[in-house]
Design a protein around this motif. Structure first.
Motif, PDB file in Angstrom:
ATOM      1  N   LEU A 336      80.697 -59.737  76.306  1.00 32.21           N
ATOM      2  CA  LEU A 336      80.588 -59.439  77.729  1.00 32.21           C
ATOM      3  C   LEU A 336      79.340 -58.616  78.024  1.00 32.21           C
ATOM      4  O   LEU A 336      78.754 -58.726  79.111  1.00 32.21           O
ATOM      5  CB  LEU A 336      81.840 -58.727  78.216  1.00 32.21           C
ATOM      6  CG  LEU A 336      83.111 -59.579  78.163  1.00 32.21           C
ATOM      7  CD1 LEU A 336      84.340 -58.764  78.534  1.00 32.21           C
ATOM      8  CD2 LEU A 336      82.988 -60.788  79.078  1.00 32.21           C
ATOM      9  N   ARG A 343      72.847 -61.840  82.869  1.00 35.64           N
ATOM     10  CA  ARG A 343      72.907 -61.835  84.342  1.00 35.64           C
ATOM     11  C   ARG A 343      71.862 -60.917  84.940  1.00 35.64           C
ATOM     12  O   ARG A 343      71.285 -61.200  85.979  1.00 35.64           O
ATOM     13  CB  ARG A 343      74.295 -61.379  84.825  1.00 35.64           C
ATOM     14  CG  ARG A 343      75.408 -62.366  84.662  1.00 35.64           C
ATOM     15  CD  ARG A 343      76.621 -61.973  85.500  1.00 35.64           C
ATOM     16  NE  ARG A 343      77.117 -60.629  85.276  1.00 35.64           N
ATOM     17  CZ  ARG A 343      77.945 -60.291  84.298  1.00 35.64           C
ATOM     18  NH1 ARG A 343      78.346 -61.207  83.429  1.00 35.64           N
ATOM     19  NH2 ARG A 343      78.374 -59.044  84.167  1.00 35.64           N
ATOM     20  N   SER A 390      90.359 -55.791  79.619  1.00 30.42           N
ATOM     21  CA  SER A 390      89.607 -56.519  80.641  1.00 30.42           C
ATOM     22  C   SER A 390      88.532 -55.609  81.219  1.00 30.42           C
ATOM     23  O   SER A 390      88.750 -54.409  81.392  1.00 30.42           O
ATOM     24  CB  SER A 390      90.526 -56.992  81.773  1.00 30.42           C
ATOM     25  OG  SER A 390      91.529 -57.856  81.281  1.00 30.42           O
ATOM     26  N   ASP A 391      87.382 -56.187  81.552  1.00 28.13           N
ATOM     27  CA  ASP A 391      86.306 -55.394  82.154  1.00 28.13           C
ATOM     28  C   ASP A 391      86.511 -55.180  83.643  1.00 28.13           C
ATOM     29  O   ASP A 391      85.998 -54.208  84.214  1.00 28.13           O
ATOM     30  CB  ASP A 391      84.962 -56.087  81.937  1.00 28.13           C
ATOM     31  CG  ASP A 391      84.413 -55.868  80.541  1.00 28.13           C
ATOM     32  OD1 ASP A 391      85.158 -55.352  79.679  1.00 28.13           O
ATOM     33  OD2 ASP A 391      83.231 -56.204  80.308  1.00 28.13           O
ATOM     34  N   SER A 398      83.885 -60.451  90.914  1.00 27.80           N
ATOM     35  CA  SER A 398      82.671 -60.064  90.194  1.00 27.80           C
ATOM     36  C   SER A 398      82.989 -59.852  88.730  1.00 27.80           C
ATOM     37  O   SER A 398      84.091 -59.417  88.372  1.00 27.80           O
ATOM     38  CB  SER A 398      82.088 -58.769  90.777  1.00 27.80           C
ATOM     39  OG  SER A 398      81.040 -58.268  89.977  1.00 27.80           O
ATOM     40  N   GLU A 399      82.021 -60.109  87.879  1.00 30.10           N
ATOM     41  CA  GLU A 399      82.159 -59.839  86.452  1.00 30.10           C
ATOM     42  C   GLU A 399      81.677 -58.443  86.072  1.00 30.10           C
ATOM     43  O   GLU A 399      81.831 -58.038  84.921  1.00 30.10           O
ATOM     44  CB  GLU A 399      81.363 -60.876  85.657  1.00 30.10           C
ATOM     45  CG  GLU A 399      81.824 -62.308  85.844  1.00 30.10           C
ATOM     46  CD  GLU A 399      80.908 -63.284  85.135  1.00 30.10           C
ATOM     47  OE1 GLU A 399      81.059 -63.459  83.911  1.00 30.10           O
ATOM     48  OE2 GLU A 399      80.016 -63.856  85.806  1.00 30.10           O
ATOM     49  N   ASP A 400      81.077 -57.725  87.001  1.00 30.19           N
ATOM     50  CA  ASP A 400      80.464 -56.436  86.705  1.00 30.19           C
ATOM     51  C   ASP A 400      81.436 -55.282  86.876  1.00 30.19           C
ATOM     52  O   ASP A 400      82.151 -55.199  87.891  1.00 30.19           O
ATOM     53  CB  ASP A 400      79.249 -56.207  87.614  1.00 30.19           C
ATOM     54  CG  ASP A 400      78.098 -57.137  87.283  1.00 30.19           C
ATOM     55  OD1 ASP A 400      77.846 -57.352  86.086  1.00 30.19           O
ATOM     56  OD2 ASP A 400      77.450 -57.645  88.218  1.00 30.19           O
TER      57      ASP A 400
END
Length: 476
Positions: A336, A343, A390-391, A398-400
């Protein structure tokens, strides 16, 4: 006795040593026993050294018996975040890129000051790889969990520190904060986390995240946070950017109260959105501040989210760290992290200057705000702790990690002192944090206000359930 010692604060332990009711050996053994009982479930520690800790505790006991304590923390069991150099122990930073082999002959400044003041160092606590995100899991150490619900994250990146303190595995820990990494886990685990003004606590080696990076205490009370600040804020010649040594104790003024203090309350900084339980707990806390005599005004800052500027500064630093390990390093890091670097890549010098300009504008706005208000109050986080491993929360757009921490990283951009203190619980029994922010170099003002709020309630005295009960709450 052992159970009582597990929950004793550093301040209480020092008083008990002074009266000879308790010895540093007993307190250290209590911390080690708590680790034995709970850390298989929590995974807060990546290194524990019982033998050397008890040897240090016996030396401390002898000093107390001679009435010759060393410094301000003699005999206090202390854990160190595994991003900070600790003499004799490897600093692996949660990464498989690092090796335990090597010359571990230096202490980071905060670690050196704690050691000089007699603290008993007994272990190192977990961090995500290089401290890159707001939760604590890593390829090297695995997932660190929340004492209030083992299915939930402890937050990060000082998640090991916060989980340890929340579960009574030592009364305090020293962590780092480049975007909320002290305050996020403090908010999620119901402890106190203080990010001082940039440069108040010297750092070495220099952080790859530059002047976003701070070090500070994670404790169970504001009094302990102030005490640790008196220790770790002392000078260190290796940090060229550190400020001058404080001239007064951070404990000075803790009893001053809030009467007449001008306080601004922003529930969302103009762009956030809060879980209803968080919103309710924070508004109740703000009402308490008013009842304590503060002149509270809810304001609309009208800000737009500075996250894009923050990403330029943050991920440029993270990329530089990984780059230092040579070709192929991205294949061996947290996947990740590798995806996040992909990104957030291709930044130019112009991007960096534009991000710095956003930072300067935000700092100017906060400086002007503090001409009118002595403190700014916000939620620490808009949500309670979510699923461990999990982040981002389930269903996130969003993945951030920054997407769910909108109230912490702005104050790394501005370098202001900010503290998270517990202010309640959700319906599911998860802690909620209240953030108090002050002007640069007014750290004592922030601590004083936090102490006043803490003294009006008992949230900091709540304890997580035992291991068996934890396993049957919401853990799957």
């Amino acid at each position: 006795m052992i159970d009582a010692l597990q929950w004793a604060t550093a301040t209480e332990l020092l008083a008990a040593y002074r009266s000879r009711e308790v010895s540093p050996v007993e307190a250290t053994q209590a911390a080690l026993d708590a680790i034995e009982a709970h850390d298989d479930d929590l995974n807060a520690f990546c290194l524990v050294e019982p033998e050397s800790a008890l040897e240090s505790a016996r030396a401390s006991e002898a000093r107390w018996l001679r009435n010759e304590p060393r410094g301000l923390a003699d005999g206090v069991p202390t854990s160190i975040k595994d991003l900070m150099l600790t003499k004799g122990w490897p600093t692996l930073r949660g990464s498989l890129l690092t090796s335990a082999e090597g010359d571990w002959s230096e202490d980071a400044p905060a670690v050196a000051r704690l050691r000089e003041n007699g603290a008993v160092l007994f272990g190192k606590v977990t961090s995500p790889e290089f401290g890159w995100k707001g939760v604590t899991d890593s390829p090297r150490s695995g997932v660190t969990r929340n004492p209030w619900d083992l299915s939930r994250t402890s937050g990060g990146s000082s998640g090991g520190s916060a989980a340890a303190v929340a579960q009574g595995m030592g009364p305090w820990s020293v962590g780092t904060d480049g975007g909320g990494s002290i305050r996020i886990p403090a908010g999620f685990t119901g402890v106190v986390g203080f990010k001082p003004t940039y440069g108040t606590v010297p750092l070495y080696p220099v952080s790859p995240f530059g002047t976003l990076a701070h070090a500070g205490p994670i404790t169970r009370t504001v009094e302990d946070a102030a005490l640790m600040m008196d220790i770790i804020s002392q000078p260190d010649a290796r940090d060229w950017s550190a400020g001058p040594a404080p001239t007064t104790s951070f404990s000075h003024g803790l009893a001053d109260g809030l009467r007449g203090r001008r306080v601004a309350f922003s529930p969302n900084l103009g762009y956030g959105s809060n879980d209803p339980d968080v919103e309710a707990a924070v508004r109740d806390a703000v009402q308490v501040l008013a009842e304590l005599g503060a002149e509270v005004e809810e304001i609309d800052l009208g800000w737009s989210d500075p996250v894009d500027a923050y990403h330029v500064l943050w991920f440029s630093g993270a990329a530089k760290v990984v780059e230092g390990y040579g070709r192929g390093a991205c294949d061996r890091i947290d996947p990740l992290l590798a995806a996040a670097l992909e990104r957030h890549s291709g930044f130019t010098a112009g991007d960096f200057l534009d991000a710095t300009a956003v930072r300067m504008k935000l700092g100017r706005e906060m400086g002007l705000l503090h001409e009118r208000y002595e403190l700014l109050v916000t939620p620490t986080l808009p949500i309670p702790a979510f699923e461990a491993g999990s982040d981002v929360p389930a269903g996130s757009s969003s993945e951030d990690w920054t997407s769910w921490t909108p109230y912490t990283y702005p104050f790394n951009l501005t370098q202001q002192p900010a503290i998270s203190i517990p202010c309640g619980f959700t319906a599911e029994g998860l802690p909620v944090g209240l953030q108090l922010v002050g002007p640069r170099h007014q750290d004592a003002r922030v601590l004083s206000a936090a102490a006043a709020y803490q003294g009006a309630g008992r949230w900091h005295e709540r304890r997580p359930l035992g291991k068996a009960q934890l396993s049957t709450t919401t853990r799957k």
